[in-house]
Scaffold this active site. Structure first.
Site, PDB file in Angstrom:
ATOM      1  N   TRP A 104       0.739  -1.215  -0.241  1.00  0.00           N
ATOM      2  CA  TRP A 104       0.071  -0.123   0.050  1.00  0.00           C
ATOM      3  C   TRP A 104       0.944   1.315   0.165  1.00  0.00           C
ATOM      4  O   TRP A 104       0.472   2.262  -0.764  1.00  0.00           O
ATOM      5  CB  TRP A 104      -0.934  -0.033   1.123  1.00  0.00           C
ATOM      6  CG  TRP A 104      -1.760  -1.118   0.930  1.00  0.00           C
ATOM      7  CD1 TRP A 104      -1.924  -2.217   1.996  1.00  0.00           C
ATOM      8  CD2 TRP A 104      -3.020  -1.380   0.159  1.00  0.00           C
ATOM      9  NE1 TRP A 104      -2.998  -3.053   1.470  1.00  0.00           N
ATOM     10  CE2 TRP A 104      -3.621  -2.472   0.380  1.00  0.00           C
ATOM     11  CE3 TRP A 104      -3.457  -0.659  -1.089  1.00  0.00           C
ATOM     12  CZ2 TRP A 104      -4.669  -2.917  -0.533  1.00  0.00           C
ATOM     13  CZ3 TRP A 104      -4.333  -0.826  -1.903  1.00  0.00           C
ATOM     14  CH2 TRP A 104      -5.211  -2.302  -1.340  1.00  0.00           C
ATOM     15  N   ASP A 175      -1.162   6.900   6.511  1.00  0.00           N
ATOM     16  CA  ASP A 175      -2.157   5.879   5.948  1.00  0.00           C
ATOM     17  C   ASP A 175      -2.372   5.169   7.127  1.00  0.00           C
ATOM     18  O   ASP A 175      -1.549   4.289   7.326  1.00  0.00           O
ATOM     19  CB  ASP A 175      -1.759   5.369   4.727  1.00  0.00           C
ATOM     20  CG  ASP A 175      -2.850   4.332   4.319  1.00  0.00           C
ATOM     21  OD1 ASP A 175      -3.861   3.985   5.107  1.00  0.00           O
ATOM     22  OD2 ASP A 175      -2.532   3.356   3.514  1.00  0.00           O
ATOM     23  N   LYS A 199     -12.007  -1.187   8.392  1.00  0.00           N
ATOM     24  CA  LYS A 199     -11.237  -2.182   9.161  1.00  0.00           C
ATOM     25  C   LYS A 199     -11.841  -1.785  10.433  1.00  0.00           C
ATOM     26  O   LYS A 199     -12.223  -2.620  11.244  1.00  0.00           O
ATOM     27  CB  LYS A 199      -9.791  -1.944   8.961  1.00  0.00           C
ATOM     28  CG  LYS A 199      -9.539  -2.392   7.431  1.00  0.00           C
ATOM     29  CD  LYS A 199      -8.282  -1.979   7.033  1.00  0.00           C
ATOM     30  CE  LYS A 199      -7.966  -1.816   5.675  1.00  0.00           C
ATOM     31  NZ  LYS A 199      -7.930  -3.223   5.057  1.00  0.00           N
TER      32      LYS A 199
HETATM   33  N1  PMP Z   1      -3.796   1.341   2.940  1.00  0.00           N
HETATM   34  C1  PMP Z   1      -3.998   0.324   3.564  1.00  0.00           C
HETATM   35  C2  PMP Z   1      -2.993   0.336   4.529  1.00  0.00           C
HETATM   36  C3  PMP Z   1      -4.907  -0.607   3.285  1.00  0.00           C
HETATM   37  O1  PMP Z   1      -4.877  -1.839   4.029  1.00  0.00           O
HETATM   38  C4  PMP Z   1      -5.664  -0.630   2.171  1.00  0.00           C
HETATM   39  C5  PMP Z   1      -6.884  -1.584   1.909  1.00  0.00           C
HETATM   40  N2  PMP Z   1      -6.856  -2.685   2.504  1.00  0.00           N
HETATM   41  C6  PMP Z   1      -5.501   0.574   1.439  1.00  0.00           C
HETATM   42  C7  PMP Z   1      -4.814   1.562   1.700  1.00  0.00           C
HETATM   43  C8  PMP Z   1      -6.673   0.557   0.187  1.00  0.00           C
HETATM   44  O2  PMP Z   1      -7.860   1.223   0.879  1.00  0.00           O
HETATM   45  P1  PMP Z   1      -9.114   1.374  -0.145  1.00  0.00           P
HETATM   46  O3  PMP Z   1      -9.478  -0.072  -0.429  1.00  0.00           O
HETATM   47  O4  PMP Z   1      -9.970   2.061   0.864  1.00  0.00           O
HETATM   48  O5  PMP Z   1      -8.714   2.308  -1.263  1.00  0.00           O
END
Ligand code: PMP
Length: 366
Positions: A104, A175, A199
């Site tokens: 991510w 993030d 989450k």
């Molecule tokens: N950042 C992290 C740390 C994540 O775990 C995730 C999704 N699992 C995301 C970003 C992406 O999130 P989204 O699906 O809401 O765009």
């Protein structure tokens, strides 16, 4: 846990607190005795105005968010924040520093490259992201516009125990999608904090953004209106139709966290749950945790068995016994137990018991 529900270890969308789900059932039909369900209320009405303000208030109270910060409820997932952050606060000739600690973080970094210069201040690639960079392995650029950090790496199961040192005066953008409000957070150390809700905070479709006032106004006014933080700050997240039900649910989840004792209590609960699993993994002869002990996540516990065949049998047997969501992310394989705030201790204890049982009946050699 109530009858009919199974042990849910999904990485997100994930398990939600049962009392909140029950309240949601009622609120979908008739919220606050208004004669209408929450899904049917206008976002411009008094009731939703209150819901929106209360969700913000719960967040502010939980994390002691200082006055100089705005709390926004946006859409587009955390993934849109990967782009909105640089669109708003990185100019084409400036450099943003990224701590690349997982997939991510890497996606966030790649997105920023579309809008300005990027410097990778550290990367965990050499250890396949099983370990967070040591202080001596972090090298910031001369004057970054901001430093981006991913506080918990959902796919690799690592988590910063503490925010690493960052250059003084440089905004830190975090993030926190997979560990938001799972422990106390010192908001004043950050410029922007963002998290997809699915989450620890509620349902998918809402992103919480906490942003310092001076960063709200940075975007060029030529940027699409919906992509400017100032648009949403000015209108208190009500510039356009927001995800009303999602915001209601986030408010209820945060209230649930407060009633359980707030972020300190959450941190204690989460540490205890994680320890139950790690302690077992550390002495197991068939399972092993994949994250370096120095970097272990209290939210996502990644582990492997001796062979892929063993792992497949484990996941299949787990499903049969009422444990779901244990398959690791498709890009890394193995197993992952996501044990966010709402995952009951009872589920974690049951999982460890099941793993012990599986180990006894499936010794490594088979
Ligand atoms: N950042 C992290 C740390 C994540 O775990 C995730 C999704 N699992 C995301 C970003 C992406 O999130 P989204 O699906 O809401 O765009």
């Amino acid at each position: 846990m109530q009858k009919g529900r199974i042990h849910n270890f999904n990485a997100g969308p994930a398990v939600l607190p049962e009392p909140v789900l029950r309240r949601a059932q009622e609120a979908v039909f008739n919220v606050d005795e208004s004669g209408m369900g929450i899904l049917e209320h206008s976002h411009r009405g008094k009731l939703f105005e209150r819901v929106n303000a209360q969700a913000e208030e719960e967040a502010r109270r939980l994390a002691n968010i200082p006055d100089g910060y705005r709390v926004l409820f946006l859409q587009g997932g955390a993934s849109l924040q990967f782009a909105m952050v640089p669109m708003n606060i990185l100019s084409a000739n400036a450099t943003a520093d990224y701590l690349v600690t997982g997939q991510w973080a890497e996606k966030a970094m790649k997105e920023a490259k579309k809008f300005g210069k990027v410097h990778v201040a550290a990367t965990g690639e050499a250890t396949n992201f099983s370990k967070l960079p040591a202080p001596e392995d972090i090298h910031y650029s001369a004057s970054p516009a901001y430093v981006h950090v991913t506080t918990n790496n959902t796919i690799f199961g690592t988590q910063w125990a503490e925010l690493p040192e960052t250059p003084p005066g440089v905004p830190v953008v975090a993030d926190t999608s997979s560990d938001m409000f799972s422990r106390p957070i010192d908001v004043a150390r950050y410029g922007i904090i963002y998290a997809g809700a699915q989450k620890n905070l509620g349902p998918s479709g809402v992103v919480m953004v906490i942003i310092r006032d001076d960063l709200v106004e940075r975007a060029p006014t030529s940027l699409a209106t919906m992509l400017q933080y100032r648009t949403h700050a000015k209108e208190k997240s009500l510039y356009n139709t927001p995800p009303t039900f999602g915001i209601w649910l986030v408010g209820e989840v945060l209230k649930w966290v407060r009633e359980l004792g707030g972020l300190t209590a959450m941190a204690e609960r989460n540490a205890e749950k994680a320890k139950l699993v790690y302690d077992y993994l550390d002495q197991s002869e068939v399972f092993r945790g994949t994250a370096d002990p120095s970097s272990r996540s209290q939210m996502n516990i990644c582990f492997r068995g001796p062979t892929e065949d063993f792992e497949a049998r484990f996941v299949a047997e787990a499903e049969r016994r009422g444990f779901t969501g244990l398959k690791g992310h498709r890009s890394v394989g193995g197993m992952r137990a996501s044990i966010y705030n709402a995952c009951p201790r009872e589920s974690v204890v049951a999982l460890v018991d099941f793993m012990k049982d599986f180990e006894r009946t499936n010794p490594a050699a088979t």
